[in-house]
Write a protein that holds these residues in place. Structure first.
Motif, PDB file in Angstrom:
ATOM      1  N   LEU A   1      27.077   7.492 -67.497  1.00 42.93           N
ATOM      2  CA  LEU A   1      26.200   6.484 -67.931  1.00 42.93           C
ATOM      3  C   LEU A   1      26.266   6.589 -69.445  1.00 42.93           C
ATOM      4  CD1 LEU A   1      23.860   6.030 -65.068  1.00 42.93           C
ATOM      5  CD2 LEU A   1      26.138   4.840 -65.331  1.00 42.93           C
ATOM      6  N   ASP A   2      25.928   5.347 -70.153  1.00 39.95           N
ATOM      7  CA  ASP A   2      25.885   5.412 -71.575  1.00 39.95           C
ATOM      8  C   ASP A   2      24.249   5.901 -71.970  1.00 39.95           C
ATOM      9  OD1 ASP A   2      26.929   4.028 -74.258  1.00 39.95           O
ATOM     10  OD2 ASP A   2      24.807   3.691 -74.293  1.00 39.95           O
ATOM     11  N   PRO A   3      24.031   6.434 -72.839  1.00 42.34           N
ATOM     12  CA  PRO A   3      22.604   7.004 -73.202  1.00 42.34           C
ATOM     13  C   PRO A   3      21.450   6.044 -73.225  1.00 42.34           C
ATOM     14  CG  PRO A   3      24.299   8.485 -74.426  1.00 42.34           C
ATOM     15  CD  PRO A   3      25.029   7.139 -73.947  1.00 42.34           C
ATOM     16  N   PHE A   4      22.086   4.874 -73.906  1.00 40.10           N
ATOM     17  CA  PHE A   4      21.121   3.610 -74.028  1.00 40.10           C
ATOM     18  C   PHE A   4      21.211   2.849 -72.990  1.00 40.10           C
ATOM     19  CE2 PHE A   4      22.083   5.463 -78.311  1.00 40.10           C
ATOM     20  CZ  PHE A   4      20.848   5.684 -78.611  1.00 40.10           C
ATOM     21  N   TYR A   5      21.792   3.062 -71.899  1.00 40.62           N
ATOM     22  CA  TYR A   5      21.776   2.097 -70.676  1.00 40.62           C
ATOM     23  C   TYR A   5      22.067   2.960 -69.287  1.00 40.62           C
ATOM     24  CZ  TYR A   5      23.940  -2.219 -68.371  1.00 40.62           C
ATOM     25  OH  TYR A   5      24.365  -3.339 -67.930  1.00 40.62           O
TER      26      TYR A   5
ATOM     27  N   GLY B   1      11.207   6.949 -62.561  1.00 47.24           N
ATOM     28  CA  GLY B   1      12.451   6.558 -63.190  1.00 47.24           C
ATOM     29  C   GLY B   1      12.038   5.731 -64.442  1.00 47.24           C
ATOM     30  N   PHE B   2      12.695   5.688 -65.783  1.00 49.62           N
ATOM     31  CA  PHE B   2      12.466   4.765 -66.560  1.00 49.62           C
ATOM     32  C   PHE B   2      13.880   4.452 -67.225  1.00 49.62           C
ATOM     33  CE2 PHE B   2      11.303   3.520 -70.879  1.00 49.62           C
ATOM     34  CZ  PHE B   2      10.020   2.910 -70.678  1.00 49.62           C
ATOM     35  N   TYR B   3      14.054   2.961 -67.218  1.00 54.32           N
ATOM     36  CA  TYR B   3      15.272   2.176 -67.284  1.00 54.32           C
ATOM     37  C   TYR B   3      15.266   1.800 -68.651  1.00 54.32           C
ATOM     38  CZ  TYR B   3      19.570   0.121 -65.993  1.00 54.32           C
ATOM     39  OH  TYR B   3      21.065  -0.490 -65.782  1.00 54.32           O
ATOM     40  N   ILE B   4      16.405   2.056 -69.507  1.00 57.18           N
ATOM     41  CA  ILE B   4      16.530   1.649 -70.875  1.00 57.18           C
ATOM     42  C   ILE B   4      17.970   0.851 -70.655  1.00 57.18           C
ATOM     43  CG2 ILE B   4      15.243   3.168 -71.865  1.00 57.18           C
ATOM     44  CD1 ILE B   4      17.689   4.210 -73.177  1.00 57.18           C
ATOM     45  N   VAL B   5      18.122  -0.496 -71.316  1.00 58.47           N
ATOM     46  CA  VAL B   5      19.070  -1.343 -71.592  1.00 58.47           C
ATOM     47  C   VAL B   5      18.877  -1.441 -73.175  1.00 58.47           C
ATOM     48  CG1 VAL B   5      20.541  -3.307 -70.982  1.00 58.47           C
ATOM     49  CG2 VAL B   5      19.085  -2.230 -69.158  1.00 58.47           C
ATOM     50  N   SER B   6      19.229  -0.710 -74.088  1.00 59.12           N
ATOM     51  CA  SER B   6      19.217  -1.090 -75.347  1.00 59.12           C
ATOM     52  C   SER B   6      20.292  -0.832 -76.220  1.00 59.12           C
ATOM     53  CB  SER B   6      17.754  -0.076 -75.946  1.00 59.12           C
ATOM     54  OG  SER B   6      16.851  -0.599 -75.463  1.00 59.12           O
TER      55      SER B   6
ATOM     56  N   ARG C   1      25.713   0.073 -83.176  1.00 61.77           N
ATOM     57  CA  ARG C   1      25.299  -1.439 -82.882  1.00 61.77           C
ATOM     58  C   ARG C   1      26.475  -1.920 -81.745  1.00 61.77           C
ATOM     59  NH1 ARG C   1      26.173  -4.015 -88.392  1.00 61.77           N
ATOM     60  NH2 ARG C   1      24.917  -2.375 -89.106  1.00 61.77           N
ATOM     61  N   SER C   2      27.353  -0.697 -81.232  1.00 57.64           N
ATOM     62  CA  SER C   2      28.288  -1.364 -80.308  1.00 57.64           C
ATOM     63  C   SER C   2      28.220  -0.353 -78.949  1.00 57.64           C
ATOM     64  CB  SER C   2      29.521  -1.278 -80.895  1.00 57.64           C
ATOM     65  OG  SER C   2      30.620  -1.643 -80.073  1.00 57.64           O
ATOM     66  N   TYR C   3      28.432  -0.935 -77.937  1.00 56.12           N
ATOM     67  CA  TYR C   3      28.399  -0.326 -76.661  1.00 56.12           C
ATOM     68  C   TYR C   3      30.021  -0.154 -76.439  1.00 56.12           C
ATOM     69  CZ  TYR C   3      28.533   0.349 -71.291  1.00 56.12           C
ATOM     70  OH  TYR C   3      28.674   0.861 -70.112  1.00 56.12           O
ATOM     71  N   PRO C   4      30.390   1.281 -75.906  1.00 52.44           N
ATOM     72  CA  PRO C   4      29.337   2.548 -75.414  1.00 52.44           C
ATOM     73  C   PRO C   4      29.261   3.388 -76.722  1.00 52.44           C
ATOM     74  CG  PRO C   4      31.633   2.740 -74.540  1.00 52.44           C
ATOM     75  CD  PRO C   4      31.769   1.449 -75.198  1.00 52.44           C
TER      76      PRO C   4
END
Length: 825
Positions: free
Chosen positions: A245-249, A259-264, A306-309
Motif C-alpha cells: 500500500l502507498d504510504p499516503f494511502y 487504526g488511522f486512515y490517510i488518503v493524501s 504530487r503524483s500517486y504512487p
C-alpha cells in the motif's frame, strides 16, 4: 411543515424492502407528503431499518388485488404527483396500476418503477431480483478489489445494498427533474433498473483503457501482473498485503491501538501536509517534486510528491517513518491535528461508533427521534438537503404500530390535480446552464449526470493542475463527459473577472469543497443572491451536514468516508483488519447522484417560488446511505452482526454464494426458505435437517451446474444466478461508438467503446442507461474534453476579443492545456 422544498408534492409509495422506500424517504426528508401503501397484514419487511425508511410518511392499507383497493389507489393517483414502486416487472399491470392506467387517471403523474433488471430485458426481466442476486449477476462480489485478488479471495460477499442505494438516488433525482420540467413535458413514466444503476455506480471499476500506461498502476496492480507473468499464486496474507500500500494511502496504528486512515496522495501539497503534521518535515528536502503532466520518460526521478504512487525507492522508508510517528499519539489527537492542517485523514470507526460520533450528531448526519416501537433512536440523517430548509433536522417517526393505517378521506375529498398541459419533447434539463468548479470524482459526477438530461455544462479548472493525471484524466474519462473546458487562474484579477461573468450567466454552479473553501472563492449566499436570486449552488464535501459540526471543514475523500462510517471495518472483518470496500468511487459516485437529488429539490422549489439557494450533499451522508439496513441504534438493539470479513459468503444457507459444478452462483430464498427446498427432489430431504444445512447445501449444489439449479427453482420467488464479473458484464453489453446509435433502452447492461477518443486510445465506459424515461430524451455525452480545449471559445462567448484572450494567456490568467498529450504516458 409548510414552506419546505417539496411541501407541495404528494407521493404514493408502493415500495417494499429497500430501494422504493429509500427513494420515498429521500423525498419525505425534503418535505414531500409521502403516503406509504401497505398490503393487508402490514409491510413485508418488518425491521427497524424499514421503520427508519418510513419516517415522515403516512400509511394506508390497501388490498390492491381487490376492486375496491385498486379504485382507492387510482383515486389517490388523481390527487398525487408521484408514484413509486419496485415490484417485479408486470406486477403493477396485473394489479391494474400500470403506467397506462396511472396516466389515464392523471395525465401529469410522474411514475417511477425500480425493478431489479430492465423490464424489457428478455434474459433477466423474470429473475427474482433480490438485492444480492442483482449484485452477484452484475459482478459486485467478484474480484472485489486489488486486496482480495492478491489474497486469492474470490468471491467476496458484502451485505451493503449498493444497487438499492444507487437506484434510489437515480430514482429520486429523475422524479424531481421530471417534476421541474412537467409544465413543459407533462407527465412521464420512468424506469430505473437497479442492476443498471449498480453498474453505473461502479463505472470506475468497469473502465478500460487501451494500452493503459504503467505509470498509473499502483504497486498492487503491478504485483498482480508480476505474479501472473511468473505463474505465481495470489496468496498474500493481510500483513504482507499492507506493505504494497502507498504510504499516503493506507491505515496506520496509533498509540491507542486504533487504526488511522490517510488518503493524501495525488493532490498538490497534501503529502507535504501529512509529513509536516507527523513531524517528518525534514524528509521533504529529500523527496522529489516536479510537474507530472509530462511523459514519464522525461521525469527527473521515478516519482513525485504530487503524483500517486510513491516510487519503490522511497516507499518503505516513508512507511516506516510514518508508522513510528503515528504511535506517538492517540487517534483522536491525530484526527484534530490532521483536520486543522487540511490533511485528509480519519480514525477508523465501526457503524455503531459513527452513530454515536459527536460530529455526526452535531452536524445532523445522524439524527435522534422518538420512535413508537424502539424509543429514542439514532439513525442516518438526510442524504440530500437545502441549506436554508428549516425542516431538515426535524424527523418524524413512521406510522405507529396501532395506527389506523391512515384515514385519508380528507385527501379523497380534494379535487383531482389540474393538468399542466405539457406535451413537449427533449431532456428535462434542456437549456440549463451549469458552471462546474469541481474535481476528482464525486463533484464532476454531478455535471456529467446533468449533461445526459440536456444541461449545458462548462468545466472550470486551474491554470496549473492541483490534481495528478490519474485523478484528473483517467477518472475524468467518465466524470467529465459531455462538458466543455476552460482553464482559469482564480487567484488573478483577470481570472476572477472571467469567473464572475460566467456566474452571471449560469443557472447552476457546482463545487466540491467545505464552507471555508466556498467562502474563499467568494461564493457566499449573499453575493450569489445579489447576482441572481434564482441561482442554485450545488455543494458537496466530505463531512458536511445540515448543521455545522467540529469536522465540517476537514477535508476527505471516498475511502475516508468508508473508514469513518464503518464500511471498512465491516468489510475487513474488524478494527484490526480494515479494508477499503473494493471498488473505486463506491461512495464518490453516489454522492454526486445525491447532490443531483438536492439540485432536483432546489429546481422544483425554484419553479414554485422563484427562489434559488444552496443544495447540499456529502460523502459521509452517502456512506450512511449504502449502509441503510444497519444505520440505526437504540437501547436494546440487536447486535450489529451482519456478515463481515474475508470469509463471508452470505447471510446464511438461504442467502449465500455457493459453488455449483461449473462455477459460483448465488442462491436467494430469504422468504421461501425450506419451502423452496421442498419443491426440488434432490433437496427435499433437507427440509427440517438437523445437521449443518449450509454444509449440506454446499455438497449438493456442487454436484450440478448452475443451469440445472436455475431451472429447478424456476417460477418461484427464489433467485439463482451465476456470479458475473464487472468486466464480463461490461464486455457482454459493449457497443462501438463508431457504429452510430447506442441502444440504451432494452438491455439491462450497456457499455460504450469510445473507439475514436481524442486521447488516441479507445476507452470502454458504462453507458448512461440507469434512468429510462418514457418520453424525455437522454443524451449520451461525448468524450471528456482535453482540459482547456475550449478556453478561447468560452472567453469569446463571454465578450473577450482575440487580443484580450491572448493577453490573458500571456499573463497566465488563463491557458489552453495542462499537457501536450491528452493522457501523459
Amino acid at each position: 411543515m409548510q414552506n419546505r422544498p417539496l411541501s407541495h408534492v404528494r407521493v404514493l409509495d408502493f415500495g417494499h424492502y429497500l430501494a422504493g422506500p429509500l427513494a420515498g424517504m429521500m423525498l419525505a426528508d425534503l418535505g414531500a407528503e409521502v403516503i406509504r401503501i401497505d398490503p393487508p397484514g402490514g409491510p413485508r419487511w418488518k425491521d427497524p431499518a424499514f421503520d427508519m425508511l418510513s419516517r415522515g410518511k403516512r400509511a394506508l392499507t390497501l388490498d390492491l388485488k381487490s376492486a375496491a383497493g385498486r379504485d382507492t389507489a387510482l383515486d389517490l393517483v388523481r390527487r398525487a404527483d408521484v408514484v413509486i414502486e419496485n415490484f417485479r416487472p408486470g406486477v403493477m399491470e396485473r394489479l391494474g396500476l400500470g403506467p397506462e392506467a396511472l396516466r389515464q387517471a392523471n395525465a401529469d403523474i410522474i411514475s417511477l418503477s425500480l425493478p431489479g433488471f430492465a423490464s424489457t430485458d428478455p434474459e433477466f426481466a423474470g429473475l427474482a431480483a433480490w438485492e444480492a442476486v442483482i449484485a452477484a449477476r452484475t459482478g459486485q462480489f467478484t474480484d472485489m478489489g486489488l486486496n482480495r485478488r492478491l489474497m486469492g479471495i474470490n468471491p467476496s460477499f458484502t451485505p451493503l445494498g449498493l444497487a438499492s442505494a444507487y437506484g434510489a438516488a437515480f430514482g429520486a433525482m429523475s422524479v424531481l427533474f421530471a417534476l421541474a420540467a412537467r409544465d413543459r413535458t407533462g407527465g412521464d413514466h420512468i424506469e430505473v433498473p437497479l442492476a443498471s444503476a449498480l453498474l453505473e455506480g461502479l463505472v470506475y471499476n468497469c473502465e478500460q483503457v487501451e494500452d493503459y500506461p504503467d505509470r498509473y498502476k499502483s504497486p498492487r496492480e503491478l504485483e498482480l501482473e508480476r505474479r501472473a507473468r511468473e505463474g505465481l499464486p495470489n496468496d498474500l496474507s493481510f500483513a504482507e498485503l499492507s506493505e504494497f500500500l502507498d504510504p499516503f494511502y493506507r491505515t496506520y496504528t496509533c498509540a491507542d491501538g486504533r487504526g488511522f486512515y490517510i488518503v493524501s496522495c495525488s493532490i498538490v501539497n497534501h503529502p507535504q501536509r501529512v509529513l509536516q503534521v507527523l513531524g517528518l518535515g525534514d524528509l521533504l528536502k529529500e523527496l522529489p517534486d516536479f510537474d507530472v503532466y509530462v511523459d514519464k520518460a522525461d521525469w527527473p526521478a521515478d516519482w513525485a510528491l504530487r503524483s500517486y504512487p510513491v516510487g519503490a525507492r522511497d516507499r518503505q522508508r516513508l512507511s516506516e517513518a510514518m508508522k513510528a510517528a503515528f504511535l506517538t499519539r492517540p487517534s483522536h489527537e491525530w484526527e484534530a491535528l490532521f483536520g486543522a492542517a487540511k490533511a485528509p485523514a480519519t480514525a477508523q470507526r465501526s457503524t455503531a461508533e459513527w452513530l454515536a460520533d459527536p460530529h455526526a450528531l452535531a452536524s445532523g448526519l445522524v439524527v435522534e427521534l422518538d420512535d413508537p416501537r424502539h424509543g429514542r433512536i439514532r439513525q442516518m440523517g438526510n442524504v440530500a438537503w437545502l441549506a436554508d430548509d428549516p425542516g431538515t433536522m426535524i424527523k418524524i417517526a413512521g406510522p405507529k404500530p396501532d395506527d389506523v393505517r391512515g384515514d385519508l378521506s380528507c385527501i379523497l375529498e380534494e379535487p383531482p390535480r389540474t393538468s399542466s398541459g405539457g406535451q413537449g419533447k427533449g431532456g428535462w434539463l434542456d437549456g440549463l446552464k451549469v458552471l462546474d468548479l469541481t474535481n476528482v470524482i464525486a463533484g464532476p459526477t454531478i455535471g456529467s449526470t446533468l449533461a445526459r438530461f440536456g444541461a449545458q455544462v462548462t468545466l472550470v479548472q486551474p491554470v496549473r493542475p492541483s490534481v495528478d493525471p490519474w485523478n484528473a484524466v483517467v477518472f475524468g474519462l467518465h466524470a467529465q463527459r459531455g462538458k466543455e473546458s476552460i482553464l482559469l487562474d482564480l487567484h488573478s484579477g483577470a481570472g476572477q473577472e472571467a469567473l464572475w461573468r460566467m456566474v452571471a450567466e449560469a443557472d447552476v454552479i457546482t463545487m466540491n469543497g467545505t464552507d471555508q473553501q466556498r467562502a474563499s472563492l467568494g461564493l457566499t449566499e449573499s453575493r450569489l443572491n445579489e447576482i441572481n436570486p434564482r441561482l442554485i449552488l450545488v455543494q458537496l464535501d466530505a463531512w458536511g451536514g445540515p448543521r455545522r459540526g467540529p469536522k465540517s471543514d476537514h477535508l476527505g475523500y471516498d475511502d475516508l468516508a468508508q473508514a469513518a462510517t464503518g464500511v471498512m471495518t465491516r468489510f475487513g472483518g474488524g478494527p484490526e483488519t480494515p479494508e477499503e470496500h473494493a471498488h473505486f468511487g463506491t461512495i464518490d459516485a453516489l454522492t454526486g447522484y445525491c447532490a443531483c437529488v438536492a439540485l432536483g429539490a432546489a429546481l422544483e422549489r425554484l419553479r414554485v417560488t422563484g427562489k434559488g439557494g444552496i443544495a447540499r450533499a456529502s460523502l459521509a451522508a452517502a456512506g450512511e446511505m449504502i449502509q441503510a439496513q444497519f444505520m440505526y441504534d437504540f437501547e436494546g438493539r440487536p447486535a450489529f452482526d451482519e456478515p463481515s470479513g474475508r470469509a463471508a459468503r452470505g447471510w446464511g444457507p438461504f442467502y449465500r454464494c455457493y459453488t455449483a459444478a461449473d462455477g459460483w452462483m448465488f442462491v436467494a430464498a430469504p422468504t421461501e426458505r425450506e419451502t423452496a427446498l421442498a419443491r426440488v427432489p434432490e433437496l427435499s430431504d433437507l427440509v427440517g435437517c438437523e445437521a449443518d444445512l449450509e454444509a449440506e447445501l454446499c455438497n449438493r449444489f456442487a454436484k450440478r451446474p448452475v443451469a440445472h439449479w436455475t431451472h429447478a427453482f424456476a417460477g418461484s420467488s427464489t433467485g439463482i444466478t451465476p456470479l458475473g464479473s464487472l468486466h464480463g458484464t461490461r464486455n457482454a453489453g459493449l457497443q462501438l461508438e463508431s457504429e452510430g446509435t447506442i441502444d440504451i433502452c432494452k438491455a439491462t447492461f450497456r457499455a460504450v467503446r469510445h473507439d475514436r477518443h481524442p486521447m488516441g486510445r479507445w476507452v470502454d465506459l458504462v453507458a448512461p442507461n440507469a434512468v429510462r424515461p418514457g418520453k424525455a430524451g437522454i443524451t449520451i455525452p461525448g468524450p471528456a474534453p482535453k482540459y482547456g480545449q475550449d478556453t478561447r471559445k468560452i472567453l469569446a462567448r463571454l465578450g473577450y476579443n482575440d487580443t484580450d484572450i491572448q493577453g490573458m494567456i500571456d499573463a497566465g490568467a488563463t491557458a489552453e492545456s495542462w499537457s501536450e498529450k491528452y493522457l501523459p504516458e
